[in-house]
Each structure stands twice: as structure tokens, then as C-alpha cells.
Design a protein around this motif. Structure first.
Motif, PDB file in Angstrom:
ATOM      1  N   THR A  37      10.371 -22.811 -36.714  1.00 20.66           N
ATOM      2  CA  THR A  37       9.609 -21.599 -36.435  1.00 20.66           C
ATOM      3  C   THR A  37       9.771 -20.665 -37.627  1.00 20.66           C
ATOM      4  O   THR A  37      10.876 -20.207 -37.925  1.00 20.66           O
ATOM      5  CB  THR A  37      10.100 -20.893 -35.166  1.00 20.66           C
TER       6      THR A  37
ATOM      7  N   THR B  63       4.401 -31.915 -39.896  1.00 17.63           N
ATOM      8  CA  THR B  63       4.386 -32.346 -38.491  1.00 17.63           C
ATOM      9  C   THR B  63       3.571 -33.619 -38.364  1.00 17.63           C
ATOM     10  O   THR B  63       2.383 -33.641 -38.703  1.00 17.63           O
ATOM     11  CB  THR B  63       3.785 -31.250 -37.585  1.00 17.63           C
TER      12      THR B  63
ATOM     13  N   THR C 207       5.122 -22.000 -35.011  1.00 14.93           N
ATOM     14  CA  THR C 207       6.076 -22.994 -34.522  1.00 14.93           C
ATOM     15  C   THR C 207       5.453 -24.384 -34.586  1.00 14.93           C
ATOM     16  O   THR C 207       4.285 -24.565 -34.232  1.00 14.93           O
ATOM     17  CB  THR C 207       6.501 -22.670 -33.087  1.00 14.93           C
ATOM     18  N   ASP C 208       6.251 -25.371 -35.018  1.00 20.01           N
ATOM     19  CA  ASP C 208       5.742 -26.736 -35.079  1.00 20.01           C
ATOM     20  C   ASP C 208       6.750 -27.687 -34.438  1.00 20.01           C
ATOM     21  O   ASP C 208       7.890 -27.323 -34.149  1.00 20.01           O
ATOM     22  CB  ASP C 208       5.469 -27.144 -36.542  1.00 20.01           C
ATOM     23  N   THR C 209       6.303 -28.913 -34.226  1.00 19.49           N
ATOM     24  CA  THR C 209       7.168 -29.965 -33.675  1.00 19.49           C
ATOM     25  C   THR C 209       7.466 -30.999 -34.753  1.00 19.49           C
ATOM     26  O   THR C 209       7.544 -32.197 -34.470  1.00 19.49           O
ATOM     27  CB  THR C 209       6.492 -30.637 -32.475  1.00 19.49           C
TER      28      THR C 209
ATOM     29  N   GLY D 185       2.295 -34.017 -32.232  1.00 19.32           N
ATOM     30  CA  GLY D 185       2.637 -32.873 -31.391  1.00 19.32           C
ATOM     31  C   GLY D 185       1.664 -31.730 -31.631  1.00 19.32           C
ATOM     32  O   GLY D 185       0.442 -31.917 -31.653  1.00 19.32           O
ATOM     33  N   GLN D 186       2.211 -30.533 -31.877  1.00 18.78           N
ATOM     34  CA  GLN D 186       1.344 -29.379 -32.019  1.00 18.78           C
ATOM     35  C   GLN D 186       1.942 -28.337 -32.963  1.00 18.78           C
ATOM     36  O   GLN D 186       3.126 -28.352 -33.267  1.00 18.78           O
ATOM     37  CB  GLN D 186       1.080 -28.724 -30.664  1.00 18.78           C
TER      38      GLN D 186
ATOM     39  N   SER E  45      15.314 -23.205 -37.378  1.00 19.88           N
ATOM     40  CA  SER E  45      14.984 -24.630 -37.368  1.00 19.88           C
ATOM     41  C   SER E  45      16.231 -25.463 -37.136  1.00 19.88           C
ATOM     42  O   SER E  45      17.357 -25.041 -37.449  1.00 19.88           O
ATOM     43  CB  SER E  45      14.326 -25.023 -38.701  1.00 19.88           C
TER      44      SER E  45
ATOM     45  N   GLN F 285      14.004 -31.221 -34.879  1.00 22.25           N
ATOM     46  CA  GLN F 285      13.569 -30.481 -33.693  1.00 22.25           C
ATOM     47  C   GLN F 285      12.458 -29.483 -33.988  1.00 22.25           C
ATOM     48  O   GLN F 285      12.131 -28.657 -33.147  1.00 22.25           O
ATOM     49  CB  GLN F 285      14.762 -29.717 -33.095  1.00 22.25           C
ATOM     50  N   GLY F 286      11.861 -29.528 -35.184  1.00 22.16           N
ATOM     51  CA  GLY F 286      10.786 -28.597 -35.506  1.00 22.16           C
ATOM     52  C   GLY F 286      11.311 -27.296 -36.090  1.00 22.16           C
ATOM     53  O   GLY F 286      12.516 -27.079 -36.226  1.00 22.16           O
TER      54      GLY F 286
END
Length: 590
Positions: free
Chosen positions: A439, A352, A378-380, A355-356, A432, A436-437
Motif C-alpha cells: 500500500t 501484481t 493497494t495491490d495484491t 488479483g486487484q 508492505s 502480501q502486496g
């Protein structure tokens, strides 16, 4: 007019002729029966023969019963319409020449076409006269019969040193016997071919097995050395952190940093154990422990460790778990779950850019005995293409080859996570989209520990594990480890003497009185195993019976058993914590 002579035969003469005919018939039946029995014996013997040489030996014995002969030869087809001597009984098998070739001619062609020949004198055959072998001249007469053989017709030569040794009846018997002989030779040759193939493959498998075992031994030796070399400095790191944690002069912020060092060190040690011990990883033999923990506390511990890593990339690490999890006491391998979660969080942060990264833990369902939990990270980040998601949990696999070049890593972490979660009876997966990240999630069904059970477990743990002051001998060749273990023991109010190898330990035990010895394994001059054996052999029972605690970085499978077999009383693996040192002394001296 002449009378028919047959009319003058008396009944007595007719009876005599009838009896003669019956005797001929009986003899013929007896001969056929004996021949049938002979052929049956031949079939039995030849079927069991496991080589052409064994076939020839059996044939020689069988033919000798009805057909006296000196030599039995079989010429098999080779190139250019020639026959080569391939099989012979002992009488003719005394030539050292590599090949005896028989040129095909019109006389032998007649035999090979299917019509047997009774040669009263082999010297009449020009094909045979062309042979220059000395033993050929000894064969005066022979039966020549064609045999069906792979690659063409073969020639059977049943020879004798006497002229006229054979009759037409002998020729008929050999002709009737020849199909059985041809089949037996073919079967025996096939058996030998199979035996050679089996022997070759067995030798190849044995060689491959020996190479694999040597490779496995080399790998095990390498891993054992690496385990020792990595654990030795880890013992200093974790030991120093334990000593700092016991200090009363630390500020709250300093104490939090020490806790981060301890938690990180513990997680790092678990990762080292899995990476180094490929034998357990490859066979799935990862042992699980069972402790009581709260999912909320587990996630907070891991987030506290990973927070500095996220801050270095200016990422927000958000714990979205509900507060209701704080009162849910579960039973399971807390350290393994931390290992899984720190791996998932580490990957999320690594992939990543901005973001978060968030952690969401929920209790999906529960009753008085079990609770189903779901933890999602979850990531961005960059996301994963749908085609690559199915391979992510395989060993040494990443989304594509450019991933390891750009972001680093071995591709081992997710495979370890999958093994741990599935060993716990759970499920792990990913959702995923590229760009778009992602999870990563896992679900587990874990036992619930009630408040009463939790209280009982807490009460079963000794509150005070201190022992009376002891005189302790420490044998370790690493200066940092000497300092750490000496400080730990002194903090427990024990008197400590430190030596650098097994020879010095043996000398110290004989010169001073000690209550217990902490013995390292790998030391110069004399290792801990040899030193323990010599201490146990001392004549003074006060010296030979002293408790010895193995404290070593050799912690691969079988090392603990090796220490106990050498005479040590118990085993502590490096890096050893302050609590483990206190517990092992409590068990020995409480």
C-alpha cells in the motif's frame, strides 16, 4: 712599608673613572638597545616573508646594517652527510649548476655541533676548498653558524671578499640572529608548500569545475535536443486528439477514447518534462500551479486512463473512494497529483500478477479553509521486504537489482512522487510485506474552495475566446505540425498560409499582409530567432510590427526568455492544445 696606590687617588680621579665606567655602560646599553631594535625589526620583516627568497633578501638588508658582507649562503642537509646550497643572495646566485654540495668534515662538524666559527680565510677549510665553483674563490673570510633546519643542521655562511672582515662581536650577533633566521626559513618554506598545495588544489578544482560545467552543458544540450525531438511528435498526437475532440460526428464511445488519448498525452507530457529537465529535478525547483479540482474527478480521470493497462493483465482496478468527495472543491496542482497517482497505479499494476489494484481516497478532516486528504493505492502483488522499503524513494532505486531486470523501469518514478508531495507540504510512505502486496499512500493538506469562490473563478474565465477572422502565417518545418496547426486555425475560422523555414517567412511577410505569425524556432536555412530579428528590422512598420508568437518544442529553462529577447511577443510550448492556441490569439486580439 709601602702605601696603597689607591689611597693616593684624588676625588677628581675617582670621579673621572666613574664617568668613564658610566659612559661604557651607556654605550653598552645603547648597543644592546639598538641590537634589540634590530632583532625586533628582523622578527617583523622575516615573519611577513612569504618565501625563502624573500627571507634571504630581508636578512641581507638587515645584516648589512651591522655586519658588512658580500655573500649570504645557506647549505641545507641532504643524504650521505652532505650539505647542498639551497639559498643565496644575489651576489652568489649566478650558477646554473643544479646543486652545489659541501662535504661534511671535522672542521664543519664542529660548527654544526653548535659552536660558531669566525674564519679569517675560507681557503684554510678543506671542505670549502673542495668546491669548484668560481664564485667560491671570491669569499676570503666568513662567519659560519649552524641553523636548526627540518631534517638536521644547516650551515649559514656570511662571507666577504676581504680577509679579516669580521670580529667576534659580529659572530655573536649572527649567532643571536640565527634562531630567528632558521624559524623564518622554516615558516617561509611551509608557506610555500602550502601555497603550492593551494595552487595545485585550486588548479584541480578549476579543472574539475570546467569539466563539470562542460558535462552540464553537454547534458543540457542533449536534453534540449531530446526535448525538441520528443515534443515534436507529441504536438501531432495531442493536436490531432484536440481536433478530434472538437468533432461533432463522434459517438460517445469514440469521444471517451479521445478523452483517454488527451489525458494520457497530458500525463505523458508532464513525465517528459520531469525526466528531461534534470536541472530542476536535481535542485528541487519544480514549480507548482494552482487550479480548482475535485479529488473524486481526479481519481476517476486517472483510473479511466489506467483501466486498459490493468485489463491487459486481467487485473481488477477498483476505485473505492467515497462519493462524498465529489462536492469537495480543492485548490492545488491537479496535473502533478495526477502524475503521482498514475505513477503509483502504474507500479501497482506492474508488480501484481493476479488479483486487484484499488484506490482509496478519503477526507481525514476539514474546515472552511483546509482539508486533509489521504490517497492510498493497494495491490495484491509481490510485496517489498522491510529492509528495502527505506530506499524506495531514492533516485534510481528499486527493491533489488533483479526487479529492474524482471519488471523494467529506471527507479526514478517514486523519487519524483516524493519530491512533488513534499513540495506540496505533504507526506508519502509505504506499508508492505514480502509476498502480501503493498500500500503506497500520501497525505496532503489542501485549501478548500467554497462554492461561491468556485463560481467566481468560473465566471472570471471568458466564455467566448473567439477572435475576428485573421490572416495567419505559420512557419514550421515539420509537415505533421503544419497540418495540425493549420487545421486548428482553420477550425477557428482563420485564413492560414504555411511556410517551411524562417527565410520563407521573412519573404512572405514582405509580399503579403498578415495579422499574426506563428514562428517555430529550429528550422533549416534560417531559424525562427534570426527570422524574427530580420522582420523587426524591416523598414515598413506594418511589417516590422506584426505580432509574432513563438510556437516551439524548445521549452527548456531560458528558451522563452530567448524568444522574447529576439522580439517575439509571446510564447507557446509544443505540444500546443486547441485551447492554448485560442487563448493566445484572444490575449493578443481581444
Amino acid at each position: 712599608m709601602q702605601e696603597d696606590p689607591g689611597l693616593n687617588h684624588s676625588p677628581l680621579e675617582e670621579l673621572r673613572e666613574t664617568l668613564v665606567d658610566l659612559e661604557r655602560t651607556r654605550r653598552r646599553e645603547s648597543g644592546l638597545r639598538k641590537e634589540a631594535e634590530w632583532l625586533y625589526r628582523g622578527l617583523t620583516h622575516l615573519t611577513l616573508a612569504d618565501s625563502p627568497q624573500a627571507v634571504m633578501a630581508d636578512v641581507t638588508r638587515l645584516l648589512a646594517e651591522y655586519i658588512p658582507h658580500d655573500d649570504l649562503l645557506i647549505f641545507t642537509p641532504v643524504a650521505e652527510q652532505r650539505l647542498a646550497l639551497s639559498f643565496a643572495n644575489h651576489s652568489a646566485n649566478h650558477t646554473d649548476r643544479p646543486a652545489v654540495l659541501l662535504e661534511s668534515g671535522k672542521h664543519l662538524d664542529k660548527v654544526l655541533s653548535g659552536k660558531g666559527m669566525n674564519c679569517f680565510s675560507l681557503n684554510m677549510l678543506p671542505e670549502w676548498q673542495a668546491l669548484e665553483e668560481p664564485w667560491c674563490q671570491r669569499i676570503a673570510s666568513a662567519l659560519l653558524v649552524a641553523l636548526d633546519y627540518p631534517g638536521g643542521k644547516a650551515l649559514l655562511v656570511c662571507g666577504s671578499g676581504q680577509i679579516g672582515a669580521f670580529s667576534a662581536e659580529h659572530l655573536q650577533m649572527v649567532e643571536r640572529f640565527s634562531p630567528l633566521l632558521a624559524q623564518a626559513l622554516s615558516v617561509a618554506a611551509r608557506k610555500m608548500e602550502l601555497a603550492r598545495d593551494v595552487a595545485h588544489k585550486t588548479a584541480a578544482l578549476k579543472d574539475a569545475k570546467e569539466k563539470a560545467e562542460a558535462s552540464e552543458q553537454a547534458k543540457s544540450t542533449f536534453l534540449a535536443v531530446m526535448s525538441h525531438e520528443i515534443r515534436t511528435p507529441m504536438n501531432g498526437v495531442m493536436g490531432a486528439a484536440d481536433l478530434l475532440a472538437e468533432s461533432t460526428v463522434l459517438s460517445e464511445q469514440d469521444r471517451e477514447l479521445v478523452d483517454v488519448i488527451k489525458t494520457s498525452g497530458s500525463l505523458m507530457l508532464n513525465i517528459i518534462n520531469d525526466v528531461l529537465d534534470f536541472s530542476r529535478l536535481g535542485s528541487g525547483r519544480i514549480e507548482l500551479e494552482s487550479t480548482t479540482f475535485t479529488l473524486d474527478g481526479l481519481i476517476r480521470d486517472v483510473c479511466r486512463v489506467m483501466q486498459p493497462v490493468a485489463m491487459q493483465k486481467s487485473l481488477l482496478l477498483d476505485n473505492q473512494s467515497g462519493s462524498s468527495l465529489a462536492d469537495l472543491n480543492l485548490s492545488g496542482d491537479c496535473e502533478r497529483l495526477k502524475q503521482v497517482l498514475i505513477n503509483l497505479l502504474g507500479n501497482a499494476i506492474k508488480f501484481t500478477r493476479e488479483g486487484q489494484v484499488s484506490v482509496d481516497a478519503r477526507c481525514l478532516s476539514r474546515n472552511c479553509r483546509q482539508a486533509r486528504i489521504r490517497v492510498a493505492v493497494t495491490d495484491t502483488g509481490i510485496g517489498i521486504h522491510q529492509d528495502n522499503q527505506g530506499r524506495l524513494f531514492e533516485l534510481f532505486t528499486q527493491a533489488d537489482s533483479s526487479t529492474s531486470r524482471q519488471y523494467g523501469g529506471t527507479g526514478l518514478g517514486l523519487s519524483i512522487c516524493k519530491q512533488i508531495i513534499e513540495l506540496m507540504g505533504g507526506e508519502i510512505g509505504v506499508e508492505s510485506e514480502l509476498g502480501q502486496g503493498s500500500t503506497f499512500w500520501f497525505e496532503l493538506l489542501l485549501p478548500v474552495v467554497t462554492a461561491a469562490e468556485n463560481k467566481a473563478r468560473q465566471e472570471s474565465i471568458p466564455v467566448d475566446t473567439r477572435t475576428v477572422p485573421l490572416r495567419v502565417l505559420v512557419a514550421d518545418d515539420n509537415v505533421i505540425n503544419q497540418i495540425v496547426i493549420e487545421r486548428m486555425l482553420e477550425r477557428l475560422e482563420h485564413a492560414v498560409v504555411v511556410v517551411g523555414n524562417g527565410a520563407q517567412a521573412l519573404e512572405a511577410v514582405q509580399q503579403q499582409a498578415f495579422d499574426v505569425v506563428f514562428m517555430d524556432w529550429m528550422m533549416p536555412e534560417m531559424d525562427g530567432i534570426e527570422a524574427t530579428g530580420q522582420i523587426r528590422a524591416l523598414p515598413d512598420p506594418r511589417q516590422s510590427g506584426i505580432p509574432i508568437i513563438a510556437m516551439t518544442a524548445n521549452s527548456m529553462e531560458g528558451h522563452e526568455a530567448r524568444c522574447l529577447e529576439a522580439g517575439m511577443d509571446t510564447f507557446v510550448s509544443k505540444p500546443a492544445t486547441f485551447a492554448e492556441i485560442r487563448q493566445v490569439l484572444y490575449r493578443l486580439f481581444s
